[in-house]
Structures are given as structure tokens and as C-alpha cells.
Design a protein around this motif. Structure first.
Motif, PDB file in Angstrom:
ATOM      1  N   SER A 169       0.993  -0.771  -0.190  1.00  0.00           N
ATOM      2  CA  SER A 169       0.008  -0.192  -0.233  1.00  0.00           C
ATOM      3  C   SER A 169       1.266   1.173  -0.211  1.00  0.00           C
ATOM      4  CB  SER A 169      -0.916   0.205   0.972  1.00  0.00           C
ATOM      5  OG  SER A 169      -1.778   1.191   1.005  1.00  0.00           O
ATOM      6  N   ALA A 170       1.944   0.992   0.748  1.00  0.00           N
ATOM      7  CA  ALA A 170       2.958   2.682   0.799  1.00  0.00           C
ATOM      8  C   ALA A 170       4.234   2.135   0.639  1.00  0.00           C
ATOM      9  CB  ALA A 170       2.300   2.988   2.091  1.00  0.00           C
ATOM     10  N   PRO A 171       4.994   2.951  -0.143  1.00  0.00           N
ATOM     11  CA  PRO A 171       6.640   2.859  -0.168  1.00  0.00           C
ATOM     12  C   PRO A 171       7.365   2.855   1.606  1.00  0.00           C
ATOM     13  CG  PRO A 171       5.765   4.691  -0.868  1.00  0.00           C
ATOM     14  CD  PRO A 171       4.905   4.218  -0.790  1.00  0.00           C
ATOM     15  N   PHE A 172       8.028   1.847   1.671  1.00  0.00           N
ATOM     16  CA  PHE A 172       8.626   1.462   2.808  1.00  0.00           C
ATOM     17  C   PHE A 172      10.317   2.353   2.839  1.00  0.00           C
ATOM     18  CE2 PHE A 172       5.577  -1.003   3.913  1.00  0.00           C
ATOM     19  CZ  PHE A 172       5.634  -1.303   5.796  1.00  0.00           C
ATOM     20  N   VAL A 173      10.671   2.712   3.787  1.00  0.00           N
ATOM     21  CA  VAL A 173      12.118   3.663   3.715  1.00  0.00           C
ATOM     22  C   VAL A 173      13.047   2.361   5.126  1.00  0.00           C
ATOM     23  CG1 VAL A 173      14.424   5.275   4.160  1.00  0.00           C
ATOM     24  CG2 VAL A 173      11.700   5.747   2.708  1.00  0.00           C
ATOM     25  N   ARG A 211      20.193   9.470   1.898  1.00  0.00           N
ATOM     26  CA  ARG A 211      19.181  10.889   2.576  1.00  0.00           C
ATOM     27  C   ARG A 211      17.918  10.299   1.244  1.00  0.00           C
ATOM     28  NH1 ARG A 211      23.162  13.896   2.723  1.00  0.00           N
ATOM     29  NH2 ARG A 211      23.255  13.897   4.476  1.00  0.00           N
ATOM     30  N   LEU A 212      16.695  11.016   2.217  1.00  0.00           N
ATOM     31  CA  LEU A 212      15.861  11.422   1.345  1.00  0.00           C
ATOM     32  C   LEU A 212      15.387  12.576   1.293  1.00  0.00           C
ATOM     33  CD1 LEU A 212      14.136   7.382   1.653  1.00  0.00           C
ATOM     34  CD2 LEU A 212      15.414   8.668  -0.283  1.00  0.00           C
ATOM     35  N   GLU A 213      14.672  13.336   0.572  1.00  0.00           N
ATOM     36  CA  GLU A 213      14.495  14.290   0.411  1.00  0.00           C
ATOM     37  C   GLU A 213      13.276  14.655   0.108  1.00  0.00           C
ATOM     38  OE1 GLU A 213      16.691  16.689   1.057  1.00  0.00           O
ATOM     39  OE2 GLU A 213      18.323  16.259   0.223  1.00  0.00           O
ATOM     40  N   ARG A 220      14.000  16.473   5.112  1.00  0.00           N
ATOM     41  CA  ARG A 220      15.173  15.788   4.941  1.00  0.00           C
ATOM     42  C   ARG A 220      15.107  15.349   5.920  1.00  0.00           C
ATOM     43  NH1 ARG A 220      21.043  18.407   3.312  1.00  0.00           N
ATOM     44  NH2 ARG A 220      20.262  17.575   1.297  1.00  0.00           N
ATOM     45  N   LEU A 221      15.052  13.994   5.419  1.00  0.00           N
ATOM     46  CA  LEU A 221      15.168  12.468   6.305  1.00  0.00           C
ATOM     47  C   LEU A 221      16.452  12.151   6.288  1.00  0.00           C
ATOM     48  CD1 LEU A 221      14.280   9.580   7.736  1.00  0.00           C
ATOM     49  CD2 LEU A 221      12.927   8.893   5.826  1.00  0.00           C
ATOM     50  N   ASN A 222      17.358  11.604   6.620  1.00  0.00           N
ATOM     51  CA  ASN A 222      18.471  11.264   7.514  1.00  0.00           C
ATOM     52  C   ASN A 222      18.520   9.941   7.376  1.00  0.00           C
ATOM     53  OD1 ASN A 222      20.392  13.430   6.506  1.00  0.00           O
ATOM     54  ND2 ASN A 222      19.094  14.153   8.021  1.00  0.00           N
TER      55      ASN A 222
END
Length: 519
Positions: free
Chosen positions: A237-241, A302-304, A310-312
Motif C-alpha cells: 500500500s505504501a513505500p517503505f524506507v 538521505r531522502l528528500e 530531509r530524512l537522514n
């Protein structure tokens, strides 16, 4: 993220029309396998998509699509020892009437017949649907979402924080509620599997006969966890990080040092790391940058999400010094949690960030936990309390960072805190906020009265704590420019396949005002 319907629909339609023209021009790289080629292949066993599908690490123009072919998932996978061509498709609607991209990926035996498709050329901040096909078998349909455009500064982002899903301690019932909350992205910060031996008294017994050490054993353990229906539905249902903590390998390991070095020789543990990291890559929706190199895997990244966040994403296991065993050791400036390269990477990412919110995904708790009631201190040395010089460096850096918020797992508890400049001085400045998410199932249905009896007497020694709780569940964040609204979502049980969810607490972090408050 903003919704993909409404005014954006006409733009999306124009985009899909243009994409169709581009696809026609690039047909040699973006076609399904010809029917004649499919007919010539030896048919595969039924049930190749038993482990489901997933997506991850969204970019403004792309996302990773994942599956692993495994008709006999608890016995190594059950695939023939050959490379298999797998067709994939991504579309702008659930019926796949508006195709956007399609192609063929290779499922190779050396990677457990896993498939990682790094799709690019997508439109920012949009929902997409995807599926796989092989040997006449069609996978379930998944839904994913791209990140906002890099220059986007408005909108909102809904993030679910999860960790610590122990198969033996209970069902993964919090995911059923998470599915209904419809997050844009799920952040999983560690302990996706547990390496513990099977228990005859467990709610659900681990497969196998002992702890996993070999690649096949780790593959089987992941396959068992992937069979949980609520987890599978959430992945679809949703992308995971994702990032890992210790139980994906061995409890409380540090670098190449196991928890019990007297029982695991260095060469044996390096072999175990090699197997564990490869199985982790094979089962996670991550990019090729995470392909392991023996006992090493690159997971910090890192994802923006536009200029909103900003996700580190940290790796607090692979590069750390061995844990301290004394208070003086915990203050040793030579000890590192992140290693020199990752530390510099994180400092640079905080200093040059254009984002309103700077999120740090840390597997283990950053705020202090003083376990000793009254005078003196007693710490968990496996957490940031055992690496205080490096933590103090980041506390000073947070004072110069725009709205730092740390998102954590590990504790099997909800522990929400202010981050302090100096925990030795309770009156020192608040520099940020930390949300330690409770577990999905680890520790099972905890005795709440016993928990309160144990932990409430410690709260006067930890004035930075804002909320403690021992229910199972996850945290949900609605991130906007003016603030973050957080919910602690819990379930009444993980001992049964279904549960009643509720909101235990609501909290708020205001932009420009470090710290967190209960509302």
C-alpha cells in the motif's frame, strides 16, 4: 504529500499521454517479453509470488519496486537454479489502463531470485500502481508514491514510524490500523526479523531449529515474516524506507563483534554477517547501492521530500565501536556510534539542508535514559548513552539545525523526549525532539501495571521525558511547514490476528520551537 486527484488529474493525464509516446520510441527497452519467448520457457512452480510485493525509497521521479520469487518460501525458496526474466509494469491507475513504464528484470539465483526495479521517469508527488508477471503468474497489485519535487516547499507529508516486529511475540496487528491511516511513506528503523531460536510456548513459533547463521536460514526467517498478512498488505500500500538494527543479525552486535565473542569466532561471525546482509538486501525494497560487499552493506542514505523534510537514515550498527561497560567508558571521546565517514556525512547533511524539517532515523535512542532512581546515573550502553561524546557533538549541531527531529525504535516502548544540549545539566537548552516508537509486536501484550511500577519512579530523574507507554503499535506523523502533529497509535492485543486500535496520545512539535509537547 498532496493528493493525486482533483486539479492534478488533467496534468497526470497529459503526462501519461506524453509518456506513452516516449515509451513507443523506446520500445526496445520497455516491452513485455514476447509471447513466443514466454512459451519457450520451462514453467515455474505455482506460487512464485508467495512473498508479495513492495516498494521503497521514493524519489521525486522514481521508486524501487520489489518482489522475490519463492514458491517454497520456508525451504530456501524452491526456485530452479537459473536466472528468470520477470516482467514489471507501473501505471497511473489501479486497473492499469494508463500505463506509464514497463520492462523486464532479471531474478538471479545468486540473489535469491529477488527483483529490485529502480523505476525512473515518474512524476513527482503522485500515486502509482505496479505489478509483476512471470511464467503465466501475476503478482498482487501494489500502490506506491513518489516524493514531492525538490523545489516544492508546501504541502504535507504523512509518515508512519515502525520497528521491532517479533514473530514469536505476536501478530503484526498494528499494520492493519496503519493501512487505514494511509501514510505516504513507512519508516522502519530496525528489527524487521528476530534471530532467536524457536520457542514452543510462543504465540507463533519461529521456523527452523535454531538461530539463523547461513544464507538459506536467514532467507527462510525473512520468508516467514513476510507471510504475515498485515505486513504484506502494508508493503503493498505504501513505500517503505528501511534500515536495520541488531536482530537482523545478532543481538547487540557492534561492527564485526558479536554479542558473545567467546561463542562466535571472528571468521564465523563475518560469515554470519555476510549471510545476514545479503538476505536483508534480498528482502528489502532498496536500490543497488545497498548490494552487499561480503560482510559490508551501505544503508545510510538521505531522502528528500521537497523542501519540507530531509530524512537522514542512519546505520548505528555497522561502524560503531564496541559498547562501553562503565560510565567512564561511555564518556570516552574515542568511541564512535557512526564511524568517521557517516558522522561527517550526517553533519554535512544537517549543515547544508534546505529543508524546513530535518529528520534523523536512528535505530537506537538518542535522549538519555537514567535508570538509577535518585543520585547518580545508570545507562543503557548499547544506546547513544554509551557514546556520549559523539551524541554531545550532534546536540550542539542541532542548535544550528532547522527543526531537528529524531525518529527511533529499539526500546519496545513509546519514549518521547526533548533532546537536551547537556543531560548533565537539566536546565540546559532544548535542541530538538525525539520519538522512540513502540514495537509492532516485540514484548507481546505487556503488563501495564508492572510497567508503570518499574518506570514511573524514574521519571523525576529524566525530566526531558514527555511520554512513556508500553502498548504495542506505531507512531503517525503529519508534517507541515508550521509543525508536526504526532499520534501514538496502539492496539489492544497482538496475541490474536485481529485487534482494536486507538489513539493513545497526540503530540505537537512547533516549527522554530525545539521540543515536543502533549496536546
Amino acid at each position: 504529500m498532496t493528493d493525486a486527484t482533483g486539479p492534478a488529474v488533467s496534468d497526470r493525464r497529459r503526462f501519461l499521454t506524453a509518456s506513452a509516446a516516449v515509451m513507443g520510441a523506446a520500445a526496445s527497452a520497455q516491452l513485455w517479453l514476447p509471447s513466443a519467448a514466454r512459451a519457450a520457457e520451462t514453467p515455474l512452480p505455482a506460487g512464485v509470488f508467495s512473498l508479495g510485493i513492495a516498494s521503497g525509497d521514493p524519489l521525486p521521479d522514481g521508486v524501487v519496486l520489489w518482489t522475490r520469487l519463492a514458491p517454497d518460501p520456508l525451504n530456501g525458496g524452491g526456485m530452479p537454479d537459473r536466472t528468470v526474466a520477470v516482467e514489471w509494469e507501473i501505471a497511473g491507475d489501479a486497473r492499469f489502463g494508463k500505463g506509464v513504464r514497463r520492462g523486464v528484470a532479471q531474478a538471479r539465483p545468486e540473489y535469491g531470485h529477488s527483483v529490485h526495479v529502480d523505476v525512473r521517469g515518474l512524476r513527482a508527488d503522485r500515486a502509482y500502481w505496479y505489478r509483476f508477471r512471470v511464467s503465466g503468474q501475476l503478482s498482487p497489485t501494489g500502490r506506491t508514491r513518489t516524493a514531492p519535487a525538490r523545489t516544492s516547499s508546501g504541502g504535507s507529508l504523512r509518515v508512519a514510524l515502525a520497528s521491532c516486529q517479533n514473530w514469536q511475540h505476536g501478530y503484526f496487528t498494528p499494520y492493519a490500523d496503519m493501512l487505514g491511516q494511509d501514510p505516504d511513506v513507512v519508516l522502519f528503523v530496525g528489527d524487521y526479523i528476530y534471530e532467536s531460536t524457536p520457542s514452543a510456548t510462543a504465540v507463533r513459533r519461529h521456523e527452523g531449529s535454531g538461530e539463523p547463521y547461513s544464507l538459506v536460514q536467514y532467507r527462510n526467517r525473512y520468508a516467514q515474516y513476510r507471510s504475515d498478512p498485515d505486513l504484506a498488505a502494508m508493503h503493498a500500500s505504501a513505500p517503505f524506507v528501511v534500515t536495520f538494527d541488531d536482530h537482523e543479525v545478532d543481538n547487540d552486535f557492534a561492527g564485526e563483534i558479536p554479542q558473545d565473542p567467546d561463542k562466535q569466532a571472528p571468521d564465523a561471525f563475518v560469515s554470519r554477517l555476510t549471510a545476514a546482509y545479503q538476505a536483508y538486501y534480498e528482502h528489502m525494497p532498496v536500490r543497488a547501492s545497498a548490494v552487499p560487499d561480503g560482510p559490508h552493506i551501505r544503508m545510510y542514505r538521505r531522502l528528500e521530500f521537497g523542501r519540507l523534510a530531509r530524512l537522514n537514515v542512519l546505520d548505528t550498527r555497522q561502524y560503531r565501536s564496541d559498547q562501553a561497560t562503565t560510565q567512564d567508558g561511555a564518556k570516552n571521546p574515542a568511541l564512535t556510534m557512526l564511524g568517521a565517514a557517516q558522522k561527517d556525512w550526517l553533519l554535512g547533511g544537517l549543515r547544508d539542508s534546505p529543508a524546513r524539517w530535518n529528520l534523523v532515523a536512528s535505530q537506537i535512542m538518542m535522549a538519555e535514559t537514567d535508570l538509577l532512581i535518585g543520585e547518580g546515573k545508570q545507562w543503557f550502553y548499547d544506546a547513544w548513552d554509551g557514546y556520549q561524546a559523539e551524541r554531545d557533538l550532534f546536540m550542539r549541531e542541532f542548535q544550528r539545525t532547522s527543526n531537528p527531529v529524531v525518529l527511533t525504535g529499539d526500546r519496545h516502548l513509546t519514549m518521547i523526549s526533548d533532546l537536551k544540549e547537556d543531560y548533565a545539566r537539566p536546565d540546559s537548552a532544548v535542541v530538538g525532539a525525539e520519538f522512540v516508537g513502540t514495537s509492532i509486536s516485540a514484548n507481546g501484550d505487556q503488563d501495564q501495571a508492572a510497567f508503570r511500577k518499574e518506570w514511573d519512579p524514574r521519571t523525576p530523574d529524566n525530566p526531558h521525558w514527555k511520554l512513556l507507554d508500553a502498548h504495542r503499535g506505531y507512531h503517525l506523523f503529519d508534517i507541515r511547514r508550521d509543525g508536526i502533529d504526532a499520534q501514538v497509535r496502539v492496539v489492544d492485543t497482538v496475541l490474536r490476528p485481529t485487534a482494536a486500535p486507538s489513539t493513545l496520545a497526540r503530540l505537537r512539535v512547533d516549527a522554530g520551537r525545539p521540543g515536543v509537547r502533549v496536546v
